[in-house]
Design a protein around this motif. Sequence first.
Motif, PDB file in Angstrom:
ATOM      1  N   THR A  43       0.992  -1.406  -0.028  1.00  0.00           N
ATOM      2  CA  THR A  43      -0.183   0.195   0.335  1.00  0.00           C
ATOM      3  C   THR A  43       0.780   1.541   0.017  1.00  0.00           C
ATOM      4  O   THR A  43       0.951   1.848  -0.156  1.00  0.00           O
ATOM      5  N   ARG A  44       1.983   1.014   0.529  1.00  0.00           N
ATOM      6  CA  ARG A  44       3.033   2.563   0.844  1.00  0.00           C
ATOM      7  C   ARG A  44       3.417   2.739  -0.739  1.00  0.00           C
ATOM      8  O   ARG A  44       3.879   3.781  -0.546  1.00  0.00           O
ATOM      9  N   ALA A  45       3.967   1.703  -0.885  1.00  0.00           N
ATOM     10  CA  ALA A  45       4.673   1.577  -2.210  1.00  0.00           C
ATOM     11  C   ALA A  45       3.709   1.954  -3.791  1.00  0.00           C
ATOM     12  O   ALA A  45       4.514   1.872  -4.806  1.00  0.00           O
ATOM     13  N   ALA A  46       2.461   0.881  -4.095  1.00  0.00           N
ATOM     14  CA  ALA A  46       2.148   0.379  -4.590  1.00  0.00           C
ATOM     15  C   ALA A  46      -0.028   1.468  -4.364  1.00  0.00           C
ATOM     16  O   ALA A  46       0.475   2.620  -4.399  1.00  0.00           O
ATOM     17  N   ALA A  47      -0.866   0.621  -4.613  1.00  0.00           N
ATOM     18  CA  ALA A  47      -1.903   0.846  -4.184  1.00  0.00           C
ATOM     19  C   ALA A  47      -2.765  -0.485  -3.192  1.00  0.00           C
ATOM     20  O   ALA A  47      -2.523  -1.054  -4.248  1.00  0.00           O
ATOM     21  N   GLY A 153      -2.850   4.572  -1.617  1.00  0.00           N
ATOM     22  CA  GLY A 153      -0.960   4.197  -2.093  1.00  0.00           C
ATOM     23  C   GLY A 153      -0.863   5.125  -3.027  1.00  0.00           C
ATOM     24  O   GLY A 153      -2.443   6.571  -4.388  1.00  0.00           O
ATOM     25  N   PRO A 154       0.189   5.640  -3.865  1.00  0.00           N
ATOM     26  CA  PRO A 154       0.926   6.438  -4.279  1.00  0.00           C
ATOM     27  C   PRO A 154       0.622   6.183  -6.207  1.00  0.00           C
ATOM     28  O   PRO A 154       0.106   7.407  -6.659  1.00  0.00           O
ATOM     29  N   GLU A 155      -0.239   4.869  -5.850  1.00  0.00           N
ATOM     30  CA  GLU A 155      -0.491   4.613  -7.287  1.00  0.00           C
ATOM     31  C   GLU A 155      -1.890   4.794  -7.874  1.00  0.00           C
ATOM     32  O   GLU A 155      -3.050   4.445  -8.892  1.00  0.00           O
TER      33      GLU A 155
END
Length: 375
Positions: A43-47, A153-155
């Motif tokens: 979640t922190r890296a993508a979604a 998340g960032p994505e």
Amino acid sequence: METLDRTPLHGLHLDLGAKMVGFAGYDMPVQYRLGVLKEHLHTRAAAGLFDVSHMGQVILDGAAPEQLALALETLVPVDVAGLKEGRQRYALFTNDAGGIEDDLMIANRGDHLFLVVNAACKGADIARLRAGLEPQGVTVRPLTDRALLALQGPEAEAVLARLNPAVRDMRFMDVATVDLLGAECWMSRSGYTGEDGFEISVPEAAAADLARALLEAPEVEPIGLGARDSLRLEAGLCLYGHDIDSTTSPAEAGLGWAIQKLRRTGGTREGGFPGADRILTELAQGAQRRRVGLRPEGRAPMREGVTLYAEAEGGAALGQVTSGGFGPSTGTPIAMGYVDAAYSTPGTMVYGELRGKRLPVEVVVMPFVTQTYKR
């Protein structure tokens, strides 16, 4: 045995191999095949996609917008009348003793207000709304035909923009009606992880198809309650019934930022909400105890219920941990809890009693991770 309700995505959770647990009266996924740690980091890296359909969704209408807002202000200490159309605001239900009965989101959708309340409190919240607002001419309509998803998340923006590019124009705490796969979705740019993301109210009949479409994106993994809890803890966000409850005041909880100046002492709409005397006094003069971030030394997590002391030996207790665990993103144990105000300054060392031994804990600033909201 307790009979658990099911969300519209229950079958999908089983198809995805989720481990299910009872939570707030619902059969909910605590984790999937990735496991809590990897779900958190993904979640922190993508979604990450969360099913939060157990939350309560409520519409307030039946009156003019200004009347709706001022009526709701008799139950919450925030500025509802100043909330612009297309915007959302964090709020609190308070009681006559100045404690917090629940925290919630209020969205101004033009001719009505849309509320999202916590699952465990929604029955009491709906009763509170009806008792307080219906005599003022407001209609309280709980929604039972819509699911609620959170994509965090960032994505998250990139994934949703493939379904409707209009989401790129939304900023933190914006709300909008957006077509996703032919379904009328009510979206907010918000969430419970500290990451950029969206919460999506979707008609129940369309929920599974939307969830499956989002999960087809290579950036997205399903995320359960385990990672949801560790993500919100790193973000320094309260969990009702743990970090805030009916005995906790907004000032003690560090939630004074949610109470705008015009509802405070000297403001144009000062008070007028339950517990105003205590709450306004504490906001002006300070509370006797305060919620703080805590970073235990070493590798042993300190979880909810650990008692805190000023000294390594002897002395009376000065507070307690209300949420704690290992922070996957920080790589360290983290916690939050309440301490006497005299011990709430960042850098103060206190001691948590763990298995009969007192271990050092530093009071620190929250959040534990940088928030990435798109403002």
